[in-house]
Enzyme design. Sequence first.
Site, PDB file in Angstrom:
ATOM      1  N   LYS A 296       2.280  -3.213   7.386  1.00  0.00           N
ATOM      2  CA  LYS A 296       2.517  -3.423   5.949  1.00  0.00           C
ATOM      3  C   LYS A 296       3.965  -3.058   5.597  1.00  0.00           C
ATOM      4  CE  LYS A 296      -0.089  -4.513   3.135  1.00  0.00           C
ATOM      5  NZ  LYS A 296      -0.580  -5.838   2.635  1.00  0.00           N
TER       6      LYS A 296
ATOM      7  N   GLU B  17       0.340   3.549   1.926  1.00  0.00           N
ATOM      8  CA  GLU B  17       0.345   4.076   3.298  1.00  0.00           C
ATOM      9  C   GLU B  17       1.692   3.877   3.983  1.00  0.00           C
ATOM     10  OE1 GLU B  17      -3.230   3.581   5.511  1.00  0.00           O
ATOM     11  OE2 GLU B  17      -4.407   3.292   3.696  1.00  0.00           O
TER      12      GLU B  17
ATOM     13  N   TYR C 194      -1.627  -0.216  11.142  1.00  0.00           N
ATOM     14  CA  TYR C 194      -1.817  -0.941   9.875  1.00  0.00           C
ATOM     15  C   TYR C 194      -0.652  -0.669   8.938  1.00  0.00           C
ATOM     16  CZ  TYR C 194      -3.321  -1.449   5.002  1.00  0.00           C
ATOM     17  OH  TYR C 194      -3.363  -1.751   3.662  1.00  0.00           O
TER      18      TYR C 194
ATOM     19  N   THR D 187       0.821  -1.214   0.000  1.00  0.00           N
ATOM     20  CA  THR D 187       0.000   0.000   0.000  1.00  0.00           C
ATOM     21  C   THR D 187       0.854   1.263   0.000  1.00  0.00           C
ATOM     22  OG1 THR D 187      -1.419   1.302   1.475  1.00  0.00           O
ATOM     23  CG2 THR D 187      -0.159  -0.406   2.514  1.00  0.00           C
TER      24      THR D 187
HETATM   25  P1  NAD Z   1      -9.922  -7.040   2.676  1.00  0.00           P
HETATM   26  O1  NAD Z   1      -9.847  -6.690   4.122  1.00  0.00           O
HETATM   27  O2  NAD Z   1     -11.170  -6.737   1.908  1.00  0.00           O
HETATM   28  O3  NAD Z   1      -9.630  -8.603   2.460  1.00  0.00           O
HETATM   29  C1  NAD Z   1      -8.605  -9.264   3.138  1.00  0.00           C
HETATM   30  C2  NAD Z   1      -8.806 -10.759   2.911  1.00  0.00           C
HETATM   31  O4  NAD Z   1      -7.721 -11.444   3.590  1.00  0.00           O
HETATM   32  C3  NAD Z   1     -10.113 -11.290   3.504  1.00  0.00           C
HETATM   33  O5  NAD Z   1     -10.737 -12.152   2.581  1.00  0.00           O
HETATM   34  C4  NAD Z   1      -9.656 -12.052   4.746  1.00  0.00           C
HETATM   35  O6  NAD Z   1     -10.512 -13.130   5.079  1.00  0.00           O
HETATM   36  C5  NAD Z   1      -8.265 -12.532   4.322  1.00  0.00           C
HETATM   37  N1  NAD Z   1      -7.387 -12.795   5.475  1.00  0.00           N
HETATM   38  C6  NAD Z   1      -7.166 -11.989   6.558  1.00  0.00           C
HETATM   39  N2  NAD Z   1      -6.324 -12.583   7.417  1.00  0.00           N
HETATM   40  C7  NAD Z   1      -5.968 -13.780   6.854  1.00  0.00           C
HETATM   41  C8  NAD Z   1      -5.108 -14.848   7.260  1.00  0.00           C
HETATM   42  N3  NAD Z   1      -4.436 -14.792   8.418  1.00  0.00           N
HETATM   43  N4  NAD Z   1      -4.968 -15.908   6.438  1.00  0.00           N
HETATM   44  C9  NAD Z   1      -5.654 -15.982   5.255  1.00  0.00           C
HETATM   45  N5  NAD Z   1      -6.505 -15.009   4.843  1.00  0.00           N
HETATM   46  C10 NAD Z   1      -6.658 -13.927   5.633  1.00  0.00           C
HETATM   47  O7  NAD Z   1      -8.659  -6.317   2.018  1.00  0.00           O
HETATM   48  P2  NAD Z   1      -8.511  -5.601   0.612  1.00  0.00           P
HETATM   49  O8  NAD Z   1      -9.003  -4.224   0.726  1.00  0.00           O
HETATM   50  O9  NAD Z   1      -9.029  -6.501  -0.442  1.00  0.00           O
HETATM   51  O10 NAD Z   1      -6.914  -5.522   0.509  1.00  0.00           O
HETATM   52  C11 NAD Z   1      -6.173  -6.611  -0.023  1.00  0.00           C
HETATM   53  C12 NAD Z   1      -4.694  -6.265   0.050  1.00  0.00           C
HETATM   54  O11 NAD Z   1      -4.442  -5.045  -0.649  1.00  0.00           O
HETATM   55  C13 NAD Z   1      -4.177  -6.050   1.461  1.00  0.00           C
HETATM   56  O12 NAD Z   1      -2.886  -6.618   1.553  1.00  0.00           O
HETATM   57  C14 NAD Z   1      -4.115  -4.534   1.608  1.00  0.00           C
HETATM   58  O13 NAD Z   1      -3.113  -4.151   2.519  1.00  0.00           O
HETATM   59  C15 NAD Z   1      -3.781  -4.128   0.195  1.00  0.00           C
HETATM   60  N6  NAD Z   1      -4.236  -2.788  -0.219  1.00  0.00           N
HETATM   61  C16 NAD Z   1      -5.540  -2.416  -0.026  1.00  0.00           C
HETATM   62  C17 NAD Z   1      -5.964  -1.167  -0.450  1.00  0.00           C
HETATM   63  C18 NAD Z   1      -7.398  -0.739  -0.309  1.00  0.00           C
HETATM   64  O14 NAD Z   1      -7.707   0.420  -0.581  1.00  0.00           O
HETATM   65  N7  NAD Z   1      -8.318  -1.606   0.079  1.00  0.00           N
HETATM   66  C19 NAD Z   1      -5.061  -0.290  -1.057  1.00  0.00           C
HETATM   67  C20 NAD Z   1      -3.727  -0.711  -1.240  1.00  0.00           C
HETATM   68  C21 NAD Z   1      -3.338  -1.963  -0.814  1.00  0.00           C
HETATM   69  P1  TYD Z   2     -10.388   4.481   4.543  1.00  0.00           P
HETATM   70  O1  TYD Z   2     -11.364   4.073   3.494  1.00  0.00           O
HETATM   71  O2  TYD Z   2     -10.506   3.898   5.910  1.00  0.00           O
HETATM   72  O3  TYD Z   2      -8.934   4.221   3.929  1.00  0.00           O
HETATM   73  P2  TYD Z   2      -7.467   4.665   4.500  1.00  0.00           P
HETATM   74  O4  TYD Z   2      -7.582   5.066   5.903  1.00  0.00           O
HETATM   75  O5  TYD Z   2      -6.726   3.390   4.318  1.00  0.00           O
HETATM   76  O6  TYD Z   2      -7.011   5.770   3.585  1.00  0.00           O
HETATM   77  O7  TYD Z   2     -10.431   6.055   4.689  1.00  0.00           O
HETATM   78  C1  TYD Z   2     -10.211   6.905   3.584  1.00  0.00           C
HETATM   79  C2  TYD Z   2     -10.241   8.334   4.077  1.00  0.00           C
HETATM   80  O8  TYD Z   2     -11.550   8.627   4.527  1.00  0.00           O
HETATM   81  C3  TYD Z   2      -9.312   8.572   5.257  1.00  0.00           C
HETATM   82  O9  TYD Z   2      -8.765   9.880   5.148  1.00  0.00           O
HETATM   83  C4  TYD Z   2     -10.241   8.503   6.451  1.00  0.00           C
HETATM   84  C5  TYD Z   2     -11.549   9.027   5.918  1.00  0.00           C
HETATM   85  N1  TYD Z   2     -12.773   8.469   6.529  1.00  0.00           N
HETATM   86  C6  TYD Z   2     -13.781   9.324   6.985  1.00  0.00           C
HETATM   87  O10 TYD Z   2     -13.661  10.575   6.903  1.00  0.00           O
HETATM   88  N2  TYD Z   2     -14.896   8.775   7.538  1.00  0.00           N
HETATM   89  C7  TYD Z   2     -15.064   7.435   7.686  1.00  0.00           C
HETATM   90  O11 TYD Z   2     -16.102   6.971   8.218  1.00  0.00           O
HETATM   91  C8  TYD Z   2     -14.020   6.552   7.181  1.00  0.00           C
HETATM   92  C9  TYD Z   2     -14.162   5.058   7.310  1.00  0.00           C
HETATM   93  C10 TYD Z   2     -12.895   7.126   6.606  1.00  0.00           C
END
Ligand code: NAD
Ligand code: TYD
Length: 342
Positions: free
Chosen positions: A153, A126, A149, A124
């Site tokens: 990562k 982040e 978090y 990420t």
């Molecule tokens: P998510 O929380 O929707 O899904 C995570 C999945 O991992 C779930 O299906 C959960 O059951 C599984 N999981 C959790 N712990 C586990 C374990 N110990 N063993 C096996 N499976 C396990 O997450 P997401 O938003 O789809 O993100 C996926 C990846 O992308 C993550 O590594 C996250 O850090 C990264 N990422 C997410 C975002 C975002 O905006 N969502 C952005 C950049 C990077």
């Molecule tokens: P989020 O979707 O939790 O992603 P991240 O913290 O990984 O960037 O949040 C995105 C942005 O939105 C972040 O600046 C926090 C803000 N936010 C709110 O203002 N209200 C909310 O209820 C949530 C969940 C996030």
Amino acid sequence: MRLLVTGGAGFIGSNFVRYILRTRPGYSILNLDKLTYAGNLENLSDVESNPHYRFHRGDICDVEAVEALLHEPVDGVVHFAAESHVDRSIADARDFIRTNIQGTHTLLDAARRARVPRFVHVSTDEVYGSLPSGKAAHEEWPLQPNSPYAASKAASDLLVRSFYQTYRFPAIIARASNNYGPRQFPEKLIPLMISNALEGRKLPVYGDGLNERDWVFVEDHCRAIDQVLHSGRPGEIYNIGFGRPVTNLEVVRSVLRILGKPEDMIEFVADRPGHDRRYALDTGKIERELGWRPEVDLEAGLVETVEWYCAHAEWIRKAKSGDYRAYYEKFYLNRSASLAQI
Ligand code: NAD
Ligand code: TYD
């Protein structure tokens, strides 16, 4: 290719599984997922009878289970599994340390021993921390994570790096910005705002709402991961983002406008502790080396996302109530799968 995908029942992982099955005929996927609160197998109900896809419930921290799975040959691992929500990490970081750090280490170690030829670690933006105005982080930017978090990562990224430096294990790190799109759990900003607006509830915006994020549509991210998997250089890091940070307030106002709801549904609430002000990525490397570029701009992606949630009220209801777990119990309980079956 036979792929092991971890976390494939989550938001990005399920979009990636579907993307590969759709765009790469002949590829097979074993999805290893623990099914935490974020894992929802209904996300993959449309592909579950595909002969090139299998689900195996398991924990990436379980050394024996991971080694047993990797006993069968595999052409690549794409590692999405993680605890992913910043607010949960602020409340209690234990699961983040366990899954994101220990779990990544367990997976790396088993994959190294099994001589897996390609490993993509999904990370990420982040990890770079908050960026000053006018700056964008390139891949060598210092790691300055500010939430538990992000710190977990960053730690996993450093482990991946060390496996390349020490063992020449062919791992690649992909660092994406905030994703949005269908099937995102309604605890993250965009699906929470859409679902609250649909339910007539207030939309809680943290602080002054002027924090900036660089939103990338999930399908664009999946295409980037696919390109990193096939053409990325081992030991390298690739940033993936849209390239235009916008404030949370702009995003929330756009959601309300698309839904035809009034702006007075916005409620400013107490800020998140340690809230990063601004994320911004320099994505020049992946554009130059792999020819990847985002295709979906924020406005079009938000319309598609809002339409998906409007058409899937039952999905939202089940996600919020926990009822989605019944799907696993009905169709998957006591069933396991292995790489040999795909
Ligand atoms: P998510 O929380 O929707 O899904 C995570 C999945 O991992 C779930 O299906 C959960 O059951 C599984 N999981 C959790 N712990 C586990 C374990 N110990 N063993 C096996 N499976 C396990 O997450 P997401 O938003 O789809 O993100 C996926 C990846 O992308 C993550 O590594 C996250 O850090 C990264 N990422 C997410 C975002 C975002 O905006 N969502 C952005 C950049 C990077
Ligand atoms: P989020 O979707 O939790 O992603 P991240 O913290 O990984 O960037 O949040 C995105 C942005 O939105 C972040 O600046 C926090 C803000 N936010 C709110 O203002 N209200 C909310 O209820 C949530 C969940 C996030």
